[in-house]
Enzyme design. Structure first.
Site, PDB file in Angstrom:
ATOM      1  N   PHE A  11       0.815  -1.212   0.000  1.00  0.00           N
ATOM      2  CA  PHE A  11       0.000   0.000   0.000  1.00  0.00           C
ATOM      3  C   PHE A  11       0.852   1.267   0.000  1.00  0.00           C
ATOM      4  O   PHE A  11       0.886   2.020  -0.981  1.00  0.00           O
ATOM      5  CB  PHE A  11      -0.950  -0.027   1.194  1.00  0.00           C
ATOM      6  CG  PHE A  11      -1.668   1.264   1.471  1.00  0.00           C
ATOM      7  CD1 PHE A  11      -2.225   2.005   0.442  1.00  0.00           C
ATOM      8  CD2 PHE A  11      -1.793   1.740   2.768  1.00  0.00           C
ATOM      9  CE1 PHE A  11      -2.896   3.195   0.694  1.00  0.00           C
ATOM     10  CE2 PHE A  11      -2.459   2.919   3.036  1.00  0.00           C
ATOM     11  CZ  PHE A  11      -3.009   3.651   2.000  1.00  0.00           C
ATOM     12  N   ILE A  12       1.585   1.513   1.079  1.00  0.00           N
ATOM     13  CA  ILE A  12       2.388   2.737   1.155  1.00  0.00           C
ATOM     14  C   ILE A  12       3.539   2.674   0.158  1.00  0.00           C
ATOM     15  O   ILE A  12       3.796   3.637  -0.578  1.00  0.00           O
ATOM     16  CB  ILE A  12       2.909   2.956   2.586  1.00  0.00           C
ATOM     17  CG1 ILE A  12       1.740   3.089   3.567  1.00  0.00           C
ATOM     18  CG2 ILE A  12       3.795   4.205   2.650  1.00  0.00           C
ATOM     19  CD1 ILE A  12       2.157   3.182   5.021  1.00  0.00           C
ATOM     20  N   ASN A  32       8.163  -9.462  -2.082  1.00  0.00           N
ATOM     21  CA  ASN A  32       8.051 -10.917  -2.179  1.00  0.00           C
ATOM     22  C   ASN A  32       6.620 -11.391  -2.420  1.00  0.00           C
ATOM     23  O   ASN A  32       6.368 -12.594  -2.489  1.00  0.00           O
ATOM     24  CB  ASN A  32       8.610 -11.589  -0.918  1.00  0.00           C
ATOM     25  CG  ASN A  32       7.715 -11.404   0.300  1.00  0.00           C
ATOM     26  OD1 ASN A  32       6.873 -10.493   0.324  1.00  0.00           O
ATOM     27  ND2 ASN A  32       7.874 -12.239   1.295  1.00  0.00           N
ATOM     28  N   ASP A  66      12.748 -11.473  -1.261  1.00  0.00           N
ATOM     29  CA  ASP A  66      12.406 -11.381   0.154  1.00  0.00           C
ATOM     30  C   ASP A  66      13.508 -10.654   0.903  1.00  0.00           C
ATOM     31  O   ASP A  66      14.698 -10.933   0.685  1.00  0.00           O
ATOM     32  CB  ASP A  66      12.228 -12.798   0.720  1.00  0.00           C
ATOM     33  CG  ASP A  66      11.470 -12.810   2.028  1.00  0.00           C
ATOM     34  OD1 ASP A  66      11.879 -12.097   2.968  1.00  0.00           O
ATOM     35  OD2 ASP A  66      10.470 -13.550   2.122  1.00  0.00           O
ATOM     36  N   ILE A  67      13.134  -9.725   1.793  1.00  0.00           N
ATOM     37  CA  ILE A  67      14.159  -8.995   2.544  1.00  0.00           C
ATOM     38  C   ILE A  67      14.890  -9.902   3.531  1.00  0.00           C
ATOM     39  O   ILE A  67      15.914  -9.495   4.086  1.00  0.00           O
ATOM     40  CB  ILE A  67      13.569  -7.773   3.278  1.00  0.00           C
ATOM     41  CG1 ILE A  67      12.462  -8.189   4.255  1.00  0.00           C
ATOM     42  CG2 ILE A  67      13.085  -6.734   2.283  1.00  0.00           C
ATOM     43  CD1 ILE A  67      11.995  -7.068   5.159  1.00  0.00           C
ATOM     44  N   ALA A  88       7.451  -5.151   5.378  1.00  0.00           N
ATOM     45  CA  ALA A  88       7.231  -5.629   6.746  1.00  0.00           C
ATOM     46  C   ALA A  88       6.100  -6.635   6.747  1.00  0.00           C
ATOM     47  O   ALA A  88       5.287  -6.678   5.816  1.00  0.00           O
ATOM     48  CB  ALA A  88       6.880  -4.470   7.681  1.00  0.00           C
ATOM     49  N   GLN A  89       6.061  -7.437   7.796  1.00  0.00           N
ATOM     50  CA  GLN A  89       4.871  -8.237   8.062  1.00  0.00           C
ATOM     51  C   GLN A  89       3.925  -7.374   8.881  1.00  0.00           C
ATOM     52  O   GLN A  89       4.192  -7.074  10.038  1.00  0.00           O
ATOM     53  CB  GLN A  89       5.216  -9.514   8.828  1.00  0.00           C
ATOM     54  CG  GLN A  89       4.010 -10.334   9.247  1.00  0.00           C
ATOM     55  CD  GLN A  89       3.154 -10.786   8.072  1.00  0.00           C
ATOM     56  OE1 GLN A  89       3.621 -11.515   7.205  1.00  0.00           O
ATOM     57  NE2 GLN A  89       1.900 -10.340   8.016  1.00  0.00           N
ATOM     58  N   TYR A 154       4.082  -7.143  17.008  1.00  0.00           N
ATOM     59  CA  TYR A 154       4.290  -6.225  15.893  1.00  0.00           C
ATOM     60  C   TYR A 154       4.918  -4.921  16.384  1.00  0.00           C
ATOM     61  O   TYR A 154       5.918  -4.444  15.832  1.00  0.00           O
ATOM     62  CB  TYR A 154       2.967  -5.929  15.191  1.00  0.00           C
ATOM     63  CG  TYR A 154       3.077  -4.876  14.124  1.00  0.00           C
ATOM     64  CD1 TYR A 154       3.668  -5.157  12.900  1.00  0.00           C
ATOM     65  CD2 TYR A 154       2.595  -3.580  14.337  1.00  0.00           C
ATOM     66  CE1 TYR A 154       3.781  -4.186  11.914  1.00  0.00           C
ATOM     67  CE2 TYR A 154       2.696  -2.607  13.367  1.00  0.00           C
ATOM     68  CZ  TYR A 154       3.292  -2.910  12.152  1.00  0.00           C
ATOM     69  OH  TYR A 154       3.409  -1.936  11.191  1.00  0.00           O
ATOM     70  N   ARG A 218      -8.284   6.876  17.101  1.00  0.00           N
ATOM     71  CA  ARG A 218      -7.184   6.668  16.173  1.00  0.00           C
ATOM     72  C   ARG A 218      -6.827   7.982  15.481  1.00  0.00           C
ATOM     73  O   ARG A 218      -7.676   8.822  15.208  1.00  0.00           O
ATOM     74  CB  ARG A 218      -7.559   5.634  15.098  1.00  0.00           C
ATOM     75  CG  ARG A 218      -7.704   4.207  15.594  1.00  0.00           C
ATOM     76  CD  ARG A 218      -6.356   3.618  15.986  1.00  0.00           C
ATOM     77  NE  ARG A 218      -6.509   2.252  16.466  1.00  0.00           N
ATOM     78  CZ  ARG A 218      -6.772   1.932  17.730  1.00  0.00           C
ATOM     79  NH1 ARG A 218      -6.923   2.892  18.631  1.00  0.00           N
ATOM     80  NH2 ARG A 218      -6.878   0.673  18.093  1.00  0.00           N
TER      81      ARG A 218
END
Length: 328
Positions: A11-12, A32, A66-67, A88-89, A154, A218
């Site tokens: 997305f970003i 990935n 994959d990083i 990131a996950q 996370y 939020r």
């Protein structure tokens, strides 16, 4: 300028890659294609990036990798002037179920990026962090000096990312910046987010579902504001070695958000409630004065303006996007 965007099909990262290509830069995207959500959205992000390059003097190159793979990362970083590390996950709840995987991707993967940049001519590494590092608020809004007590794996992984990013600046002299994003939303956002779900359900005459009592708040940040914050770091060293909050103009209660979306799209619906997850933050609200001082960051999109833009985009792209939201 040659720019590497890790997670650049996300997305970003996808929005950043498209903007950089549109501005005439040579963009490399490393992703990935983790099937955390429907890969159709990532394919759309890639298409947008390629289209932006075709319509400008920039280039767009996609590398599937994959990083966690040191060799792949090293090759991708080698010729980059600036690295925007977005890979990131994601997912607070996912991290509770798979903490080890989250650590391997978010922490070990970030170390691979930083180490590769240290061994190259990279001018700056910009790392995507999260408001999840704050955890339980002692005061609001959060400034960068607020205690960091994450309540999910996370959030813990993102805090570790930040610390390694700072260490590589202090110990090795690598120019680095960590940006703490506050709930980013907008076109092509992940389909399992609150705003996309509220809009989708209301457009389909189904009540919005709130997890908890809805009093949690939020700080929702529109994607265009996030892009501008990153763009400034292409050519300024003012924030090197720093951590910066990237938030919006205000925060909003989840119940209020759901009500306002409902009132605009389907005022006859009643809100529904479900059990809140323990790892979800109670409140988030960014103090952005440091980012304003160092990089001139000024968010311009209020939550109500942003939701209206997203809703308009949703309607225009409903044929392909809605099935992905509905199946998330």
């Amino acid at each position: 300028m040659q720019i590497l965007v890790t997670g650049g099909a996300g997305f970003i990262g996808g929005h950043l890659a498209a903007r950089f290509a549109e501005d005439g830069h040579d963009v490399i995207v490393l992703d990935n294609f983790e099937p955390y959500y429907d890969l159709g959205i990532k394919q759309r992000n890639v298409e947008q990036g390629r289209l932006a390059a075709e319509e400008s003097s920039g280039t767009y190159t996609l590398v599937r990798g994959d990083i966690r793979d040191e060799e792949v990362v090293s090759e991708a970083v080698a010729d980059a002037d600036v690295v925007f590390h977005q890979a990131a996950q994601a997912g607070v709840r996912t991290s509770v179920e798979q903490p080890q995987k989250v650590n391997e991707i978010n922490v070990d993967g970030t170390l691979n990026v930083l180490e590769a940049a240290r061994d190259s001519e990279t001018e700056r590494v910009v790392v995507a962090s999260s408001s999840s590092v704050y955890g339980k608020p002692e005061s609001l809004p959060y400034d960068e000096e607020h205690p960091t007590t994450p309540v999910s794996p996370y959030g813990g992984s993102k805090l570790a990312e930040e610390q390694y990013t700072r260490i590589y600046n202090e110990v090795y002299g690598l120019p680095t910046v960590a940006l703490r994003y506050f709930t980013v939303y907008g076109p092509r956002m992940r389909p399992n987010m609150a705003i996309s779900n509220f809009v989708s359900r209301c457009l389909n005459d189904e009540p919005p579902v709130i997890y908890g009592d809805g009093t949690q708040t939020r700080d929702f940040t529109y994607i265009d504001d996030v892009i501008r914050a990153n763009e400034t770091l292409l050519d300024t060293a003012a924030a090197d070695g720093e951590v910066l909050n990237v938030g919006s103009t205000d925060n909003i209660a989840i119940k209020t958000l759901a009500e306002e979306i409902r009132d605009q799209l389907a005022p006859n619906l009643e809100l529904q409630y479900d059990e809140r997850h323990d790892a979800d933050a109670e409140h988030t609200h960014a103090d952005i004065s440091k980012a304003n001082e160092l990089i001139g960051y000024e968010p311009t999109t209020t939550i109500r303006e942003g939701v209206e833009r997203f809703t308009d985009w949703y309607r225009e792209n409903r044929d392909w996007y809605e099935p992905l939201v509905r199946n998330s």
